[in-house]
Design an enzyme around this catalytic site. Structure first.
Site, mmCIF file in Angstrom:
data_model
loop_
_atom_site.group_PDB
_atom_site.id
_atom_site.type_symbol
_atom_site.label_atom_id
_atom_site.label_comp_id
_atom_site.label_asym_id
_atom_site.label_seq_id
_atom_site.Cartn_x
_atom_site.Cartn_y
_atom_site.Cartn_z
ATOM 1 C CG ASP A 130 23.926 41.696 15.137
ATOM 2 O OD1 ASP A 130 23.731 40.544 14.712
ATOM 3 O OD2 ASP A 130 23.637 42.061 16.297
ATOM 4 C CB SER A 131 21.859 41.582 8.935
ATOM 5 O OG SER A 131 22.555 40.487 8.398
ATOM 6 C CB SER A 132 17.386 39.152 10.293
ATOM 7 O OG SER A 132 17.037 40.000 9.219
ATOM 8 C CG ASP A 145 18.061 48.173 14.325
ATOM 9 O OD1 ASP A 145 16.956 48.078 13.749
ATOM 10 O OD2 ASP A 145 18.646 47.201 14.832
ATOM 11 C CG ASP A 186 17.739 51.337 4.327
ATOM 12 O OD1 ASP A 186 18.673 51.556 3.529
ATOM 13 O OD2 ASP A 186 17.146 50.253 4.391
ATOM 14 N N GLY A 187 20.145 51.218 6.676
ATOM 15 C CA GLY A 187 21.600 51.177 6.623
ATOM 16 C C GLY A 187 22.155 51.587 5.275
ATOM 17 C CE1 TYR A 200 22.023 33.883 16.170
ATOM 18 C CE2 TYR A 200 21.779 33.700 13.808
ATOM 19 C CZ TYR A 200 21.848 34.484 14.943
ATOM 20 O OH TYR A 200 21.735 35.829 14.841
#
Length: 207
Positions: A78-80, A29, A60-61, A146
């Protein structure tokens, strides 16, 4: 070996380590603050960080994936939403990096937005994903907080024999009740039953 990109609250990680087959779970993360705040205020989710199989990488991924070749069996993003820095997680280069970091037979589960609101994006992602992975499927679940109450998953596999629609491992109904609040094998299968308006848009983009 499982990699979670994003998900600093620890919720996805908590579900990952429920599986005894998992020998190593890495969370990457970019924001250490999310992890720290979760440990303080969300103990039910962040409890996953106490598991000895878990390792945390702050960064950074993209950079992390570049340095991991043929290593992971599962990668979960599991991103925004695709706004700002997270936008690149919905582009083909990111899926290429995930493919490179997976071992033979590996699978990906990436944030797939909402079919009611983001169908053009879903169509675009599944289309380029199909050029990278031999198996691509779209599924969804209900998430009340959501927008519109749904969130989707783009599922990709390196093995042509992968059947995402069928649970790979089965447990009894009694065990499902003990292990999960929401998930069961019937919900697993039903998550791939798409409404016609979605099927029409992405059926040519998925296997």
């Amino acid at each position: 070996r499982v990699l979670v990109i994003g998900g600093g609250d620890g919720g996805v990680l908590r579900e990952v380590i429920k599986h005894p087959q998992v020998k190593e779970a890495v969370l990457c993360d970019i924001d250490e603050t999310v992890i720290r705040v979760s440990k303080k205020y969300l103990p039910g989710m962040s409890i996953s960080y106490t598991d000895p199989r878990v390792a945390v990488h702050i960064g950074d991924g993209f950079d992390f994936l570049k340095n991991k070749k043929d290593y992971f069996d599962v990668i979960i993003t599991d991103s925004s939403d695709p706004v700002g820095p997270a936008e690149k997680l919905y582009e083909s280069h990111y899926y290429e990096l995930m493919s490179g970091a997976l071992r033979a037979g590996g699978i990906v589960s990436a944030q797939g937005e909402c079919q009611w609101l983001d169908l053009p994006l879903i169509k675009s992602v599944t289309k380029f994903a199909r050029e990278i992975f031999p198996v691509v499927k779209y599924a969804y679940t209900t998430i009340p907080p959501y927008t519109s109450g749904q969130i989707g998953f783009v599922l990709c596999a390196k093995d042509t024999s992968t059947n995402f629609k069928e649970p790979l491992r089965r447990v009894s109904s009694e065990e499902e009740l003990k292990l999960f609040k929401y998930y069961n094998s019937e919900i697993h299968r039903a998550s791939f039953a798409l409404p016609n308006f979605t099927r029409k848009e992405i059926e040519d983009s998925t296997n």
